[in-house]
Scaffold this active site. Structure first.
Site, mmCIF file in Angstrom:
data_model
loop_
_atom_site.group_PDB
_atom_site.id
_atom_site.type_symbol
_atom_site.label_atom_id
_atom_site.label_comp_id
_atom_site.label_asym_id
_atom_site.label_seq_id
_atom_site.Cartn_x
_atom_site.Cartn_y
_atom_site.Cartn_z
ATOM 1 N NE ARG A 42 0.721 -4.510 -0.288
ATOM 2 C CZ ARG A 42 1.748 -4.952 -1.022
ATOM 3 N NH1 ARG A 42 2.155 -4.290 -2.083
ATOM 4 N NH2 ARG A 42 2.358 -6.067 -0.672
ATOM 5 C CE LYS A 74 1.947 -3.211 -7.648
ATOM 6 N NZ LYS A 74 0.553 -3.220 -7.256
#
Ligand code: HH2
Length: 290
Positions: free
Chosen positions: A253, A218
């Site tokens: 995840r 991210k």
């Protein structure tokens, strides 16, 4: 699912536009080949998604198109890995229901039942697991900063919004043992917000449900490490995942399963010797399913 070691969800994005791997696995054959690699690398769960929430220009995908993307992959994965839990990353009850019929057993709702509370009914009726992720806004803007106003206590806001989502799920009849919470790293959160909720994760763990985090590749990792290409943020992903593990997360995840698996397992070999960490939510014995 036992939580006596970190649980790794491998990401299978059947999308043309995901922020780090859009288009790579859009064809079912490519998604399957990729999933095979994720399982071989140690994934405990495969998370199949057909709608991107990327920060730049995500657009809502009609249910029919999302079904066209995810169903063949879920069906093929169920056949190829009969015992492997499959989750479907969707905000639509119709897609969740069809994916469960095709073999999924977990619904990963990045809107935490805000966009389609019917997902609660689908999970209650089927007994599927339900991941409630914190976000604000629509699919189009939930990964932007459009709703990233929190005042002085971002974690407090996330906790109270997640608690409301848990209440919605439970009033739909979802079994508490089926619920997992996720602070939604990078969703309606600036880097400082994401770092604060990760540091203060015990406040989310205190709600009494297992906590999942999705830090993989991210933007905040790029901002911290200076790694501009999302797919190259592997080491930063492992570092942030291990930090989250130390703060109470149990499910992760990730796109890059092998490094996460190895990093988390090695970290857990140490951290599981710390009694407060080995205990699950509400002090449940390690190995408990809550
Ligand atoms: N992040 C993304 C998608 N789904 N689900 C949960 N529970 N937690 C997350 O942090 C999370 C999620 C975004 O990542 P990705 O799927 O790679 O990107 P895109 O939304 O562009 O497909």
């Amino acid at each position: 699912m036992p939580l006596d070691r970190p649980v790794v969800l491998g990401i299978v994005n059947v999308t043309p536009d995901s922020f780090s791997d859009g288009g790579d696995f859009f064809l079912p054959a490519d998604a399957l080949a990729h999933a095979e690699q994720l399982v071989a690398a140690g994934a405990d769960v495969l998370d199949v998604g057909g709608e991107s929430t990327r920060p730049q220009g995500a657009s809502a995908v009609p249910a029919a198109e999302e079904l066209r993307r995810v169903l063949p992959v879920v069906r093929a994965l169920r056949e190829r890995f009969p015992a492997l839990p499959i989750s479907v990353d969707t905000v639509k009850a119709d897609v969740a229901a069809a994916a469960i019929d095709a073999g999924a057993s977990i619904v990963n709702d990045v809107s935490g039942l805000r966009l389609d509370p019917g997902i609660g009914d689908v999970c209650a009726a089927s007994g599927a697991g339900l991941i409630l992720m914190h976000s604000r806004g629509t699919v189009r803007d939930m990964a932007t900063y459009a709703h990233a106003e929190y005042g002085s206590d971002v974690t407090g806001a996330v906790v109270s919004e997640l608690a409301a989502q848990v209440a919605t799920a439970r009033s739909a009849g979802v079994d508490p043992s089926a619920i997992v919470l996720d602070p939604g790293v990078g969703f309606s959160k600036r880097t400082e917000h994401s770092l604060t909720v990760l540091a203060e994760l015990p406040r989310i763990v205190a709600l009494g449900y297992p906590v999942l985090v999705g830090v993989s590749r991210k933007r905040f990792i790029g901002e911290i490490t200076g790694v501009r290409v999302a797919a190259d943020r592997v080491l930063g992903t492992v570092g942030a995942s291990v930090a989250a593990l130390a703060r109470g997360a149990r499910l992760f995840r990730v796109h890059d399963v092998r490094p996460a698996r190895e990093g988390l397992d090695a970290a857990w070999a140490v951290l599981s010797r710390v009694p407060e960490l080995a205990a699950g939510p509400r002090g449940a014995a390690p190995g408990g399913s809550r």
